[in-house]
Structures are given as C-alpha cells and as structure tokens.
Design an enzyme around this catalytic site. Sequence first.
Site, PDB file in Angstrom:
ATOM      1  N   HIS A 295       4.796   0.336   0.904  1.00 47.23           N
ATOM      2  CA  HIS A 295       5.125  -0.707   1.474  1.00 47.23           C
ATOM      3  C   HIS A 295       4.524  -1.694   1.755  1.00 47.23           C
ATOM      4  O   HIS A 295       3.380  -1.660   1.138  1.00 47.23           O
ATOM      5  CB  HIS A 295       5.475  -0.196   2.797  1.00 47.23           C
TER       6      HIS A 295
ATOM      7  N   ARG B  13      -4.175   0.594  -2.661  1.00 48.22           N
ATOM      8  CA  ARG B  13      -3.824  -0.574  -2.418  1.00 48.22           C
ATOM      9  C   ARG B  13      -2.893  -1.174  -3.491  1.00 48.22           C
ATOM     10  O   ARG B  13      -3.571  -0.886  -4.165  1.00 48.22           O
ATOM     11  CB  ARG B  13      -4.726  -1.839  -1.803  1.00 48.22           C
TER      12      ARG B  13
ATOM     13  N   GLU C  15       2.902   7.762   8.220  1.00 47.83           N
ATOM     14  CA  GLU C  15       3.634   6.967   9.568  1.00 47.83           C
ATOM     15  C   GLU C  15       4.977   6.423  10.109  1.00 47.83           C
ATOM     16  O   GLU C  15       5.409   6.328   8.885  1.00 47.83           O
ATOM     17  CB  GLU C  15       2.437   5.473   9.807  1.00 47.83           C
TER      18      GLU C  15
ATOM     19  N   HIS D 182      -0.062   6.294   0.537  1.00 51.35           N
ATOM     20  CA  HIS D 182      -0.855   7.115   1.399  1.00 51.35           C
ATOM     21  C   HIS D 182      -0.691   8.145   0.703  1.00 51.35           C
ATOM     22  O   HIS D 182       0.235   8.400   0.084  1.00 51.35           O
ATOM     23  CB  HIS D 182      -0.958   7.178   3.136  1.00 51.35           C
TER      24      HIS D 182
ATOM     25  N   GLN E 264       0.611  -1.462  -0.254  1.00 52.38           N
ATOM     26  CA  GLN E 264       0.178   0.396  -0.250  1.00 52.38           C
ATOM     27  C   GLN E 264       0.605   1.361  -0.389  1.00 52.38           C
ATOM     28  O   GLN E 264       1.997   1.656   0.511  1.00 52.38           O
ATOM     29  CB  GLN E 264      -0.910   0.344   1.481  1.00 52.38           C
TER      30      GLN E 264
END
Length: 402
Positions: free
Chosen positions: A265, A284, A131, A96, A94
């Site tokens: 990642h 995804r 993240e 982001h 995935q």
Amino acid sequence: MYRLTNTTQHYAWGSPSAISDLLGREPSGEPEAELWMGAHPSAPSRIDGGEATLLDFISADPVGMLGPQVAARFKNRLPFLLKVLSAAKALSIQTHPTRAQAEAGYAAEQGRGLAPRDPNRNYVDDWPKPEILMALTDFEALAGCRSGEQAERVFARLVELGAGALEPLRVELAEKPEAGTVAAVLGRLLEWPADTRGNLVADVVAACERGSGPDEKGDYADDFAAVVRVSRDFPGDIGLVAMLLLNRVVLVPGEAIFLEAGGLHAYLHGTGIELLANSDNVLRAGLTPKHIDVAELLRIMDPLVPVPVRHAKPLGVGVEEFDTPAPEFRLHRAVLDARTTMRAQLPGTGPRIVLALSGEVELRGTRGTLTLTQGQSCFVPAREGGVEATGVGDLVVAAPGV
C-alpha cells in the site's frame, strides 16, 4: 484520566496546515505529517504538559494502566499508537510483517550486529504493524495489488501509449496471470538495470501523461494522472512504475482501509486518523530514497491480501466501530449531537486514547472527570472502567482489540 501533550512529526511529505488547524494553533512553517498519541518509545505523549510521559506512567503501573489481560498479552506495553496523518505528498509504497516474521527478522538483524539506526535495517523492533486509516478528508491511496489480469491490461495500455519496454512484463502477465506473477513483475521492476531505469521511468510517465489528457476516456486515466502527479515529487523513481501494479482508491470522509500484514500500500494525499500496532517495521517498494531490500520485501508481501474499503458498524446511537482482526487495536467513533441527546457511553474497554475532532465533551469515569475540546486528547487507564461522555462533539476512541 490524563490529558496528553503530543509530538508532531515534521516529515517532508506532510501538510503545512491540516494538523495545526485541528489543534487550533498557527502553522509551524514546517511540513506537519503526523501527530502521535501513545507510548511509542521514540515519541511518547507527555502527561498534562509535564515532563512525565505516558510510557513512564505505564511502566510504573502496567496492570492498573493497561488491565491484567492487555498487560499480560502485550508484555506490559500499550499495544497501539493513534495518529492524525496528513499527506501533501506520497508516502513510500510499503508493507509490514506478521508478528512471527517481525520477531524472526529482528532477532536475525540483532544477531548480525546491525546498529539500531542502521539505514539498512528492515526490522527496528519485533512487533507487527497492522494499521487502519479512516479518512477525515477525501483520501487517495494505493491499496493492495491488482490481479494478474488487471495488471496485464494496465501494462498493455501503457505499451500502446509508448512505454514499449513494458512489453516483456505484459507478456509475462498475460501468459501466467497469477498473483505470484504480479509479485515477480514487481521484483523485476525494482531490480531494473540502473543504466536503463531512468529511460523506463521517463517513458512510463510520458505514457501516463498521454493516457490522462483532457480528452482521455480510458479506464485507467485517473490512475495514470496519479502517476504524473507523484512524479513531480519523485522524478526517476521506479516506484512510479510499481504503483501501477496496485489498486488506487479514494476514500470519502468516514471510510477506512485496513492494512494487514503483507498487503502492499501507499498513501498519496489527504488527512485521516491512523491507528496501528505500536511498531516501526516497514518494508519499502519505491517512492522513497530509503533502503529497499527487494528479496525481503518479496518474501514478506502477499499479493493476494485484499484491501477493501471498510465502513463502520453502529454500536448504538451515535457510536460506531471499525471491526478488524488486529488484536492490538480497535477504532471507534462517537458523535454526540441531538440524536444522542448529547450523552453516550464511551466505546471500548481497557486502556483507551480519546481524541476530540470537534466540539466540547466532558468525560466522566469512576475516578474523576475531564473535558476535551477540539484537538485535545487524553488517556483513559483500564482501571477507570466505564466512561460516560456528555456534550456536543466528534470523538475518536482507540482501544485494544482483545
């Protein structure tokens, strides 16, 4: 300061026991994938075991809870979510979006009238989702795309081992070994014709088995072995081929990786602390039965985004910080032992969430005290100001990055 009661997420890829061991309770008998600490609308932490949630408390007094700067910057919303993440199986490959991409994508899908839980949505909110993950155990992950040259060498070895259908993609990488070619090859894999996709995946997994045998000494033997392991949980998934375009890393406890917008990642196995912006936006690229929007994925992903292993920098005796550019969060760790004379100033400013990984530590602020033992967590409002920690223990502290 407010003691938190947190939600455990029972996703299928979760470990049966790692989170329950941390919390000091019996396993539930279900996979336990994530423990959420924060004010995410779908699973906000509860205050002192009651019905009121952290989201309720922040909504009632955003300036007191978040501080004026954070309240203004993030529109009265706690900007981060702290998790314990434990993967017994691989999570999806995935990436982001940036904040601007998330805002535009969310507005566009709202404009098209997509329902909030429509499985074809890419954007469930208008926030970015950078993240950081800090390993608590050895943690295997895929982190960032290989260079064109590296990807060509991997595919060349797979062709040698019998995956001949990859030869046209290998040639493409050899002729133009650029980041854009890696992204284009990923797109070609994700759009591989359905009638031959199963054969391609089977040939690649078989090649990986041959290339990771007990006598295999090749450069990619461990990477191939990871594909074979993951194939047991995702048979026939094109992500098994796509994962070979990514760098595989194994973090040791205390090491971390930071995933900024656009970086591709996947988490494969292990337990760690994850701190992220308060969002659910995911594009995804395989290892999942969920929606894959290839065109949007390729628009959002950036194959040049590096995902290096990061180490904490010391802020003082026993206190350290993982420095990242994300304005939504900063991850700290405080280890109180004989080196710190069992007393330290809690790192971070503004609103903070503190999780005790071990030991027993008393937190003393301007308005009161609170004791945390292993597995317990609390929210420290901005109005609490400086907080001193005393005792013996290992603490994780999440705070805003601004």
